[in-house]
Design an enzyme around this catalytic site. Sequence first.
Site, short mmCIF file in Angstrom:
data_model
loop_
_atom_site.label_atom_id
_atom_site.label_comp_id
_atom_site.label_asym_id
_atom_site.label_seq_id
_atom_site.Cartn_x
_atom_site.Cartn_y
_atom_site.Cartn_z
N GLU A 189 35.02 37.32 54.59
CA GLU A 189 35.67 37.91 53.43
C GLU A 189 35.11 39.33 53.21
O GLU A 189 35.83 40.26 52.87
CB GLU A 189 35.40 37.06 52.18
CG GLU A 189 36.03 37.62 50.93
CD GLU A 189 35.94 36.67 49.75
OE1 GLU A 189 36.04 35.44 49.95
OE2 GLU A 189 35.76 37.17 48.62
N SER A 242 30.79 36.02 48.17
CA SER A 242 31.06 35.11 49.28
C SER A 242 31.25 35.89 50.57
O SER A 242 32.02 36.84 50.62
CB SER A 242 32.32 34.29 49.00
OG SER A 242 32.08 33.41 47.93
N ARG A 263 42.73 36.23 49.12
CA ARG A 263 41.77 37.29 49.54
C ARG A 263 42.37 38.22 50.58
O ARG A 263 41.68 38.70 51.47
CB ARG A 263 40.47 36.67 50.07
CG ARG A 263 39.73 35.85 49.09
CD ARG A 263 39.32 36.61 47.82
NE ARG A 263 38.79 35.67 46.86
CZ ARG A 263 39.54 35.07 45.93
NH1 ARG A 263 40.83 35.34 45.78
NH2 ARG A 263 39.01 34.19 45.11
C1 FAD Z 1 27.79 38.84 43.08
C2 FAD Z 1 29.20 38.98 43.57
C3 FAD Z 1 30.15 38.06 43.18
C4 FAD Z 1 31.47 38.18 43.63
N1 FAD Z 1 32.40 37.25 43.21
C5 FAD Z 1 33.68 37.40 43.58
C6 FAD Z 1 34.67 36.46 43.11
O1 FAD Z 1 34.41 35.57 42.34
N2 FAD Z 1 35.94 36.64 43.54
C7 FAD Z 1 36.30 37.64 44.39
O2 FAD Z 1 37.47 37.75 44.74
N3 FAD Z 1 35.37 38.52 44.84
C8 FAD Z 1 34.09 38.43 44.46
N4 FAD Z 1 33.16 39.32 44.92
C9 FAD Z 1 33.57 40.37 45.87
C10 FAD Z 1 33.99 41.68 45.19
O3 FAD Z 1 33.45 41.75 43.91
C11 FAD Z 1 35.50 41.83 45.11
O4 FAD Z 1 36.08 41.74 46.39
C12 FAD Z 1 35.90 43.17 44.46
O5 FAD Z 1 37.26 43.12 44.15
C13 FAD Z 1 35.61 44.37 45.35
O6 FAD Z 1 35.78 45.56 44.58
P1 FAD Z 1 35.01 46.91 44.96
O7 FAD Z 1 35.46 47.97 44.06
O8 FAD Z 1 33.54 46.67 44.99
O9 FAD Z 1 35.54 47.13 46.43
P2 FAD Z 1 34.75 47.72 47.67
O10 FAD Z 1 33.72 46.74 48.11
O11 FAD Z 1 34.30 49.09 47.37
O12 FAD Z 1 35.92 47.78 48.75
C14 FAD Z 1 36.50 46.58 49.26
C15 FAD Z 1 37.60 46.99 50.25
O13 FAD Z 1 38.66 47.62 49.54
C16 FAD Z 1 38.87 48.98 50.01
N5 FAD Z 1 39.19 49.76 48.81
C17 FAD Z 1 38.46 49.89 47.69
N6 FAD Z 1 39.12 50.59 46.77
C18 FAD Z 1 40.32 50.93 47.32
C19 FAD Z 1 41.46 51.64 46.85
N7 FAD Z 1 41.52 52.18 45.63
N8 FAD Z 1 42.53 51.76 47.69
C20 FAD Z 1 42.49 51.24 48.93
N9 FAD Z 1 41.43 50.57 49.44
C21 FAD Z 1 40.36 50.41 48.63
C22 FAD Z 1 37.59 49.37 50.69
O14 FAD Z 1 37.82 50.32 51.72
C23 FAD Z 1 37.13 48.02 51.27
O15 FAD Z 1 37.82 47.72 52.47
C24 FAD Z 1 31.83 39.23 44.49
C25 FAD Z 1 30.87 40.19 44.86
C26 FAD Z 1 29.57 40.07 44.39
C27 FAD Z 1 28.56 41.11 44.78
#
Ligand code: FAD
Length: 330
Positions: free
Chosen positions: A299, A229, A179
């Site tokens: 996280e 999480s 992570r």
């Molecule tokens: C119901 C649920 C279940 C989940 N299960 C998991 C799981 O099983 N495993 C897991 O690892 N995660 C899980 N997550 C967390 C999440 O889905 C992941 O971390 C996912 O990869 C985040 O992607 P996002 O596009 O929503 O990022 P965001 O939430 O939009 O951003 C996350 C971070 O990345 C940065 N960021 C985003 N895009 C870029 C880019 N292109 N360049 C640079 N920085 C960037 C943002 O500034 C922020 O700091 C879960 C979330 C939910 C709501």
Amino acid sequence: MSRIDFARIAADLRRLNGGTVHEQEPMGRHTSYRIGGPARVLVEAASEDGVVRTLEWLKDRGIPFLILGQGTNVLVSDQGVEAVVLSTVHGLKDVAIRGGTMDAGSGVLLTKLSHLAARAGLGGFEFAISIPGTLGGALVMNAGAHGSAMVEVVRSVRVWDPLTGVRTIPATEAEFEYRQSRFQHTPWIALAAMIELYPRDPDEIRDAMHRFMAHRKSTQPVGAQSAGSVFKNPSPLYAGRLIEEIGAKGWRVGDAEVSRVHANFILNLGQAKANDVLGLMRRIRCAVYQRYHVILRPEVRWIGPGEGGASATWENLWYEEGTGLTEPCE
Ligand SMILES: Cc1cc2nc3c(=O)[nH]c(=O)nc-3n(C[C@H](O)[C@H](O)[C@H](O)COP(=O)(O)OP(=O)(O)OC[C@H]3O[C@@H](n4cnc5c(N)ncnc54)[C@H](O)[C@@H]3O)c2cc1C
């Protein structure tokens, strides 16, 4: 009152035409928590070229900015964001499959990539079917599930680096760990990535994907408003188990509640504020520390005021509140 003239910045960004520009945009509309005050300016990037143009423009003027994917791993301050938020989820959506590789823009959803890989008979990306969010967010978080993670499939990343502009880095330079990645402490923006997969029978791929989805449905509060999480697992322990053992399931602050299904999920029951979620996180963190002497690390990523400016990190936040990293109880 903000010292930065965001109304003027919004007008200039509209002329720059890198994407759709919104002012005072409620961040709750852009996060899975449905929480967060307004971003002074939010740009829904139309394309990679639009992102790069906007980033260069903001950098040249020293204007604070941050990138948002689908907002599924962030908790945004109730005060909102004193910065330009650049959302990738509406643009950066190109995908090209050649042989065993997928080249994809950082705004593509992981679920979509999983389905595309399955259709092409490419294995290795099944784990991502159950992870919400964009490829960009997954690179930053080294997202993973079911025993696999992005580190295993990413071969290279096209990044925008404020010092050098656009360039392609090998995955090793992204320093993926559990992570964690270099993106979390380097001002790089992920524009696209090359994912390397292997030939696999599409039926087997779909079977695996169904099993992963079924497992998720039976162990997590699917459909609730959350960011997944909240704390990282303090290896070799599991945060969810520790939180369950202190009896925190069902704990509530305002409209935020520790899930009764999975203790490492904090849910927004409808009207929760970021401060409610933070309140629960502090309570959990302290109780786990007092019982097990284990410090839980968040996280979910904090976006809001703090030492680091517009995009303060959790470490800044804890520090600012005087708790320090080694003092999890106030
Ligand atoms: C119901 C649920 C279940 C989940 N299960 C998991 C799981 O099983 N495993 C897991 O690892 N995660 C899980 N997550 C967390 C999440 O889905 C992941 O971390 C996912 O990869 C985040 O992607 P996002 O596009 O929503 O990022 P965001 O939430 O939009 O951003 C996350 C971070 O990345 C940065 N960021 C985003 N895009 C870029 C880019 N292109 N360049 C640079 N920085 C960037 C943002 O500034 C922020 O700091 C879960 C979330 C939910 C709501």
